[in-house]
Design a protein around this motif. Sequence first.
Motif, PDB file in Angstrom:
ATOM      1  N   ALA A  14      21.732  -0.165 -13.389  1.00 24.03           N
ATOM      2  CA  ALA A  14      22.321   0.961 -13.900  1.00 24.03           C
ATOM      3  C   ALA A  14      22.849   1.822 -12.495  1.00 24.03           C
ATOM      4  CB  ALA A  14      21.146   1.904 -14.393  1.00 24.03           C
ATOM      5  N   LEU A  15      22.092   1.858 -11.551  1.00 25.32           N
ATOM      6  CA  LEU A  15      22.845   2.815 -10.428  1.00 25.32           C
ATOM      7  C   LEU A  15      24.148   2.134  -9.879  1.00 25.32           C
ATOM      8  CD1 LEU A  15      22.246   5.105  -8.554  1.00 25.32           C
ATOM      9  CD2 LEU A  15      21.315   3.342  -6.761  1.00 25.32           C
ATOM     10  N   ASN A  16      24.231   0.839 -10.164  1.00 25.92           N
ATOM     11  CA  ASN A  16      25.693   0.301  -9.680  1.00 25.92           C
ATOM     12  C   ASN A  16      26.789   0.564 -10.537  1.00 25.92           C
ATOM     13  OD1 ASN A  16      24.926  -1.158  -7.258  1.00 25.92           O
ATOM     14  ND2 ASN A  16      24.290  -2.939  -8.174  1.00 25.92           N
ATOM     15  N   LEU A  17      26.482   0.731 -12.015  1.00 26.26           N
ATOM     16  CA  LEU A  17      27.451   1.361 -12.797  1.00 26.26           C
ATOM     17  C   LEU A  17      27.767   2.708 -12.599  1.00 26.26           C
ATOM     18  CD1 LEU A  17      26.056  -0.403 -16.221  1.00 26.26           C
ATOM     19  CD2 LEU A  17      27.966  -1.205 -14.736  1.00 26.26           C
ATOM     20  N   VAL A  18      26.941   3.629 -12.174  1.00 23.83           N
ATOM     21  CA  VAL A  18      27.053   5.001 -11.875  1.00 23.83           C
ATOM     22  C   VAL A  18      27.772   4.786 -10.696  1.00 23.83           C
ATOM     23  CG1 VAL A  18      25.975   7.154 -11.325  1.00 23.83           C
ATOM     24  CG2 VAL A  18      24.841   5.750 -12.810  1.00 23.83           C
ATOM     25  N   LYS A  19      27.775   4.038  -9.672  1.00 29.76           N
ATOM     26  CA  LYS A  19      28.246   4.107  -8.771  1.00 29.76           C
ATOM     27  C   LYS A  19      29.748   3.785  -8.627  1.00 29.76           C
ATOM     28  CE  LYS A  19      24.739   3.245  -4.982  1.00 29.76           C
ATOM     29  NZ  LYS A  19      23.989   2.154  -4.261  1.00 29.76           N
ATOM     30  N   ALA A  20      30.004   2.793  -9.570  1.00 29.90           N
ATOM     31  CA  ALA A  20      31.280   2.204 -10.045  1.00 29.90           C
ATOM     32  C   ALA A  20      32.245   3.243 -10.642  1.00 29.90           C
ATOM     33  CB  ALA A  20      31.118   0.748 -10.657  1.00 29.90           C
ATOM     34  N   GLY A  21      31.470   4.243 -11.120  1.00 31.31           N
ATOM     35  CA  GLY A  21      32.243   5.237 -11.845  1.00 31.31           C
ATOM     36  C   GLY A  21      32.097   5.306 -13.446  1.00 31.31           C
ATOM     37  N   TYR A  22      31.329   4.469 -14.052  1.00 26.70           N
ATOM     38  CA  TYR A  22      30.849   4.357 -15.464  1.00 26.70           C
ATOM     39  C   TYR A  22      30.088   5.762 -15.631  1.00 26.70           C
ATOM     40  CZ  TYR A  22      33.035  -0.172 -15.907  1.00 26.70           C
ATOM     41  OH  TYR A  22      33.917  -0.976 -15.858  1.00 26.70           O
ATOM     42  N   GLU A  23      30.397   6.199 -17.042  1.00 25.09           N
ATOM     43  CA  GLU A  23      29.531   7.297 -17.695  1.00 25.09           C
ATOM     44  C   GLU A  23      28.373   6.484 -18.197  1.00 25.09           C
ATOM     45  OE1 GLU A  23      31.329  10.184 -20.335  1.00 25.09           O
ATOM     46  OE2 GLU A  23      33.248   9.829 -19.403  1.00 25.09           O
ATOM     47  N   VAL A  24      27.059   6.568 -17.640  1.00 25.18           N
ATOM     48  CA  VAL A  24      25.827   6.003 -17.830  1.00 25.18           C
ATOM     49  C   VAL A  24      24.905   7.067 -18.310  1.00 25.18           C
ATOM     50  CG1 VAL A  24      24.195   4.451 -17.106  1.00 25.18           C
ATOM     51  CG2 VAL A  24      26.284   4.546 -16.065  1.00 25.18           C
ATOM     52  N   VAL A  25      24.251   6.404 -19.598  1.00 27.59           N
ATOM     53  CA  VAL A  25      23.140   7.097 -20.428  1.00 27.59           C
ATOM     54  C   VAL A  25      22.143   6.159 -20.119  1.00 27.59           C
ATOM     55  CG1 VAL A  25      22.672   8.205 -22.645  1.00 27.59           C
ATOM     56  CG2 VAL A  25      25.043   8.149 -21.941  1.00 27.59           C
ATOM     57  N   VAL A  26      21.054   6.715 -19.986  1.00 28.67           N
ATOM     58  CA  VAL A  26      19.755   5.796 -19.675  1.00 28.67           C
ATOM     59  C   VAL A  26      18.592   6.306 -20.472  1.00 28.67           C
ATOM     60  CG1 VAL A  26      20.466   5.021 -17.446  1.00 28.67           C
ATOM     61  CG2 VAL A  26      19.155   7.259 -17.467  1.00 28.67           C
ATOM     62  N   TRP A  27      17.574   5.322 -20.839  1.00 24.27           N
ATOM     63  CA  TRP A  27      16.493   5.872 -21.598  1.00 24.27           C
ATOM     64  C   TRP A  27      15.431   4.835 -20.735  1.00 24.27           C
ATOM     65  CZ3 TRP A  27      13.195   2.412 -24.162  1.00 24.27           C
ATOM     66  CH2 TRP A  27      11.900   3.032 -24.821  1.00 24.27           C
ATOM     67  N   ASN A  28      14.131   5.282 -20.458  1.00 32.09           N
ATOM     68  CA  ASN A  28      13.080   4.521 -20.248  1.00 32.09           C
ATOM     69  C   ASN A  28      11.797   4.972 -20.964  1.00 32.09           C
ATOM     70  OD1 ASN A  28      12.328   2.223 -18.313  1.00 32.09           O
ATOM     71  ND2 ASN A  28      10.920   3.734 -18.092  1.00 32.09           N
ATOM     72  N   ARG A  29      10.962   4.223 -21.279  1.00 35.54           N
ATOM     73  CA  ARG A  29       9.580   4.635 -21.906  1.00 35.54           C
ATOM     74  C   ARG A  29       8.806   5.516 -21.274  1.00 35.54           C
ATOM     75  NH1 ARG A  29       5.080  -0.014 -22.940  1.00 35.54           N
ATOM     76  NH2 ARG A  29       5.315   0.093 -20.571  1.00 35.54           N
ATOM     77  N   SER A  30       8.616   5.267 -20.098  1.00 32.90           N
ATOM     78  CA  SER A  30       8.187   6.338 -18.890  1.00 32.90           C
ATOM     79  C   SER A  30       9.403   7.047 -18.512  1.00 32.90           C
ATOM     80  CB  SER A  30       7.374   5.481 -17.986  1.00 32.90           C
ATOM     81  OG  SER A  30       6.569   4.643 -18.427  1.00 32.90           O
TER      82      SER A  30
END
Length: 278
Positions: A6-22
């Motif tokens: 996900a971090l690589n997608l953010v760095k590449a300029g994508y709008e990233v939405v994340v979810w994690n159980r914790s």
Amino acid sequence: MGYAMALNLVKAGYEVVVWNRSPAKCDALAAAGAQVAATPAEVVACCDITLAMLSDPEACLAVATAPDGAAAAMAPGKGYVDVSTVDAATAAAVAAAVRSAGGAYLEAPVSGSKGPAEQGQLIFLSAGDKQLFEAAAPLLEVMGKASFFLGDVGAGANMKLVVNMIMGSMMASWAEGLSLAKQCGLQQSDLVEVVKLGAIACPMFALKGPTMAEGQYAPAFPLKHQQKDMRLALALGDEMQQELPLAAAANELYKRARAAGYSDSDFSAVMEAVAKKD
Ligand SMILES: NC(=O)C1=CN([C@@H]2O[C@H](COP(=O)(O)OP(=O)(O)OC[C@H]3O[C@@H](n4cnc5c(N)ncnc54)[C@H](OP(=O)(O)O)[C@@H]3O)[C@@H](O)[C@H]2O)C=CC1
Ligand SMILES: O=CCCC(=O)O
């Protein structure tokens, strides 16, 4: 794995939405610029393409099919790319949930561990909806160095299990070799150098040999996941009536290492299942 990808997608300029159980595990991604969602369904509602990186079949089914799971917000025009390592039956169940809600499904489990994930050097073993493979290609290019499209749902999962079964047996064999070398008075570092130059040279042996010799197993690929993959590969062997005696023996070593408390260590801790105690 999910964090690095996900971090690589953010760095590449994508709008990233994340979810994690914790949820706390999303903090660093939020600081890097990702938006944090409250549920998997909320991620899907915000995004055209949703990627899932989860531990095992149970986690993948839960995240896809729970009431607030990914399939609940799936709709035509949206895609779900599951990059977790699971069996073909789980891939088919997730695909059915996604497709019945009108979405497209791609399984794309990855070869490559923590380092390649951080460096955007993963290898995607994809199968399912070809159009989604093509739509997701720019994202896979950010996170990886190669993407294979292998056919219908299940083909990617099966390829990944075959690859990891081979890897698990190789690592167990490497642990036996290092242990035997030590017992007969050889330097394990010499074995690492000898093997590096010959026909059985292998990046994994070169990378893990020195730390295994020191009894250091900082997790890159957790041993519990390697044992899960051996278990799933053996089940595939049963289904295909393919004998897998080496993999079965290696699986017992991973189970022994888990029982000894090495589940969350790197899978090279299988060394502890074979090393003779002084
Ligand atoms: N590590 C590696 O080198 C590689 C791993 N893989 C595969 O990728 C997948 C992830 O591996 P990795 O990142 O190392 O694993 P981790 O154990 O670090 O992460 C597992 C993730 O799954 C989540 N999870 C587990 N159970 C559930 C559940 N019931 N409901 C919701 N979320 C759940 C965890 O959430 P929480 O944080 O809340 O626990 C966490 O986000 C596995 O299938 C593994 O086999 C593939 C290639 C390399
Ligand atoms: O599933 C984990 C794979 C690890 C690797 O390919 O190095």
